[in-house]
Design an enzyme around this catalytic site. Sequence first.
Site, PDB file in Angstrom:
ATOM      1  N   ARG A  51       0.729  -1.254  -0.135  1.00 26.90           N
ATOM      2  CA  ARG A  51      -0.211   0.148  -0.090  1.00 26.90           C
ATOM      3  C   ARG A  51       0.891   1.139  -0.161  1.00 26.90           C
ATOM      4  O   ARG A  51       1.835   1.327   0.890  1.00 26.90           O
ATOM      5  CB  ARG A  51      -0.965   0.209   1.426  1.00 26.90           C
ATOM      6  CG  ARG A  51      -2.061  -0.884   1.304  1.00 26.90           C
ATOM      7  CD  ARG A  51      -3.186  -0.468   0.231  1.00 26.90           C
ATOM      8  NE  ARG A  51      -4.352  -1.459   0.088  1.00 26.90           N
ATOM      9  CZ  ARG A  51      -4.308  -2.565  -0.597  1.00 26.90           C
ATOM     10  NH1 ARG A  51      -3.444  -3.024  -1.285  1.00 26.90           N
ATOM     11  NH2 ARG A  51      -5.325  -3.472  -0.537  1.00 26.90           N
TER      12      ARG A  51
ATOM     13  N   HIS B 285      -0.829  -0.567  -9.846  1.00 28.23           N
ATOM     14  CA  HIS B 285      -1.426  -1.392  -8.773  1.00 28.23           C
ATOM     15  C   HIS B 285      -1.968  -2.908  -9.559  1.00 28.23           C
ATOM     16  O   HIS B 285      -3.103  -3.042  -9.701  1.00 28.23           O
ATOM     17  CB  HIS B 285      -2.697  -0.554  -8.136  1.00 28.23           C
ATOM     18  CG  HIS B 285      -2.900  -1.275  -6.829  1.00 28.23           C
ATOM     19  ND1 HIS B 285      -3.302  -0.555  -5.699  1.00 28.23           N
ATOM     20  CD2 HIS B 285      -3.241  -2.515  -6.550  1.00 28.23           C
ATOM     21  CE1 HIS B 285      -3.776  -1.292  -4.659  1.00 28.23           C
ATOM     22  NE2 HIS B 285      -3.629  -2.590  -5.119  1.00 28.23           N
TER      23      HIS B 285
END
Length: 308
Positions: A223, A271
């Site tokens: 993250r 991502h």
Amino acid sequence: MDILLHIPDPAAEAWRVAFARALPEAAVALWPERSDARFDYAIVVGPTVEHAAALGRVKAVFNLGAGVNAFWRIPELPPGVPLIRLEDAGMAEQMAEYAAYATLRAFREFAYYAAEQRAGRWSPRERRDKAAFGVGVLGLGVLGTRVAAALRDLGFPVSGWSRSAKAVAGVRAFSGADGLAAMLPDCRMLIVLLPLTPATTGLLDRRTLGMLPGGAMLVNLARGALLVETDLLEMLDRGHLAGAMLDVFAKEPLPRDHPFWHHPKIEITPHVSGLTQIEPSVAQIAGKIRALERGLAVTGIVDRERRY
Ligand code: NAP
Ligand code: GLV
């Protein structure tokens, strides 16, 4: 059995078909076509405020992802309802591929040879000492353990860090703040697979990055907010770190004017290091729903105190 499926994605119908096939005994409704109904289970991509009322009555909420940090923004998530995350479901193999690529690319100096090719130079270098090219993995959970094992099998000295003490064959395991400080100086590569929690937010700042040896590389697959982005830029520009491969960012999509886009020492991916896969995810969740219906325990229940 009634299942609510909330997938704000063009693939939502494909997910519904896959769940209906895996659980033929269930009626699977896509949000918001039956938003006011009573559901037995909810399967969601992160939380949304609108379906908080429906979630209050379900037996469990399944998140279509491994990370659950987005859930804590929504105070309406009912306290008594188990939140269950994906465990691997095809993501560990993808993470191992990404980490192996990043590590081999750095160790074998492929970026150097690409630059030499562009300059029209034939300039071989000596083989580096693999035993001195330590790889550290932050997070020895489902994904981090697989990554550590893959790099160990490639012959790298691998160390790993977790909250509680772990034993992974062929991996030096560390835990706690002292363990992190002991591990980092040996890590030429640092691969991050920690959950984003209050304890890990901003963990990768100039202090921890500064404990890495000169010339180390950072690979963040977890993250964005684990990393203090300005501190990374400072460590790269000062020459302490050689580079970074980043798949996740504090703000996604990465804003067009963000300095990471054109930084010569940073490679980014959008991502994609561990994409959720329909078939293994559906099989895993369907298996857990069947187990819960039979009163059996399931794994992957998020600890609300620890937030992962
Ligand atoms: P996991 O199985 O829960 O593993 C988390 C690991 O982190 C565990 O080893 C845990 O320690 C450790 N940890 C947690 N808090 C810590 C702390 N304060 N200090 C030290 N270690 C700590 O999670 P996972 O399935 O491997 O997934 C990891 C993360 O990857 C997810 O949370 C998600 O954010 C991210 N992810 C990203 C993508 C992507 O496409 N970029 C895809 C999937 C997942 P213990 O073992 O002691 O509990
Ligand atoms: C993706 O980022 C996930 O947490 O599964």
